[in-house]
Design an enzyme around this catalytic site. Structure first.
Site, PDB file in Angstrom:
ATOM      1  CB  CYS A 198      -4.928  -2.225  -2.870  1.00 14.23           C
ATOM      2  SG  CYS A 198      -3.226  -2.189  -3.454  1.00 14.23           S
ATOM      3  CB  CYS A 210      -0.481   1.877  -2.256  1.00 11.26           C
ATOM      4  SG  CYS A 210      -1.825   1.455  -3.372  1.00 11.26           S
ATOM      5  CD  GLU A 265      -1.404   0.397   1.981  1.00 15.06           C
ATOM      6  OE1 GLU A 265      -1.138   1.307   1.163  1.00 15.06           O
ATOM      7  OE2 GLU A 265      -2.533  -0.077   2.126  1.00 15.06           O
ATOM      8  CB  ILE A 274       3.454   9.036  -4.597  1.00 12.93           C
ATOM      9  CG1 ILE A 274       4.051   9.180  -3.192  1.00 12.93           C
ATOM     10  CG2 ILE A 274       4.064  10.065  -5.558  1.00 12.93           C
ATOM     11  CD1 ILE A 274       5.514   8.773  -3.079  1.00 12.93           C
ATOM     12  CD  GLU A 275      -4.003   9.910  -6.292  1.00 15.28           C
ATOM     13  OE1 GLU A 275      -4.376  10.951  -6.873  1.00 15.28           O
ATOM     14  OE2 GLU A 275      -4.776   9.174  -5.633  1.00 15.28           O
ATOM     15  CB  CYS A 303      -0.428  -2.936  -0.613  1.00 12.69           C
ATOM     16  SG  CYS A 303      -0.155  -1.350  -1.426  1.00 12.69           S
TER      17      CYS A 303
END
Ligand code: THU
Length: 134
Positions: A89, A52, A54, A42-43, A92
């Site tokens: 990443c 992110c 995850e 969700i940007e 996460c």
């Protein structure tokens, strides 16, 4: 189970809100009790608040009272086309560390092949709650 988690991650990826990077990610998180929580990235226009896939899955699950996790599947790709592994990443991985032991499984899929790693492999010599309770 790995195939089912990957299928659910692919479905979750379709819900991604990624108007800036156009890189869509989906995750499906399996609890030790057998429940599955999905998540997508969700940007945000300010970039920094982006979440992110995850972490979306983890935060959904933890906010529902879950604490014990067995595995997660993660898939991602530009415009939702999966053609390479999308490994979690660092942020996460650290969130996973908070709730998961070294044997927590991370299933990846590149559109044709599967690859499974453990959290211990992806985040060796990590900092965790154990450091604070010594
Ligand atoms: N992204 C994830 O959802 N998970 C990761 O582990 C790496 C990156 C997202 C964040 C951002 O929306 C987009 O992918 C490009 O970085």
């Amino acid at each position: 189970m790995r195939e089912q988690l990957v299928r659910m991650a692919v479905e979750a990826m379709k819900k991604a809100y990624a108007p800036y990077s156009r890189y869509r990610v989906g995750a499906a998180l399996l609890t030790k009790g057998g429940k599955i929580y999905t998540g997508c990235n969700i940007e945000n226009a300010a970039y920094g608040p982006t979440n992110c896939a995850e972490r979306t899955a983890f935060f959904k699950a933890v906010s529902e009272g879950e604490r014990d996790f067995a595995a997660i599947a993660v898939v991602g790709g530009q415009e939702g086309t999966v053609n390479a592994f999308a490994a979690p990443c660092g942020v996460c991985r650290q969130v996973m560390r908070e709730f998961c032991a070294d044997d927590f499984e991370i299933h990846l899929w590149d559109g044709s092949e599967y690859r499974t790693c453990t959290l211990g492999e992806l985040l060796p010599l990590s900092f965790s709650s154990a450091n604070l309770s010594e």
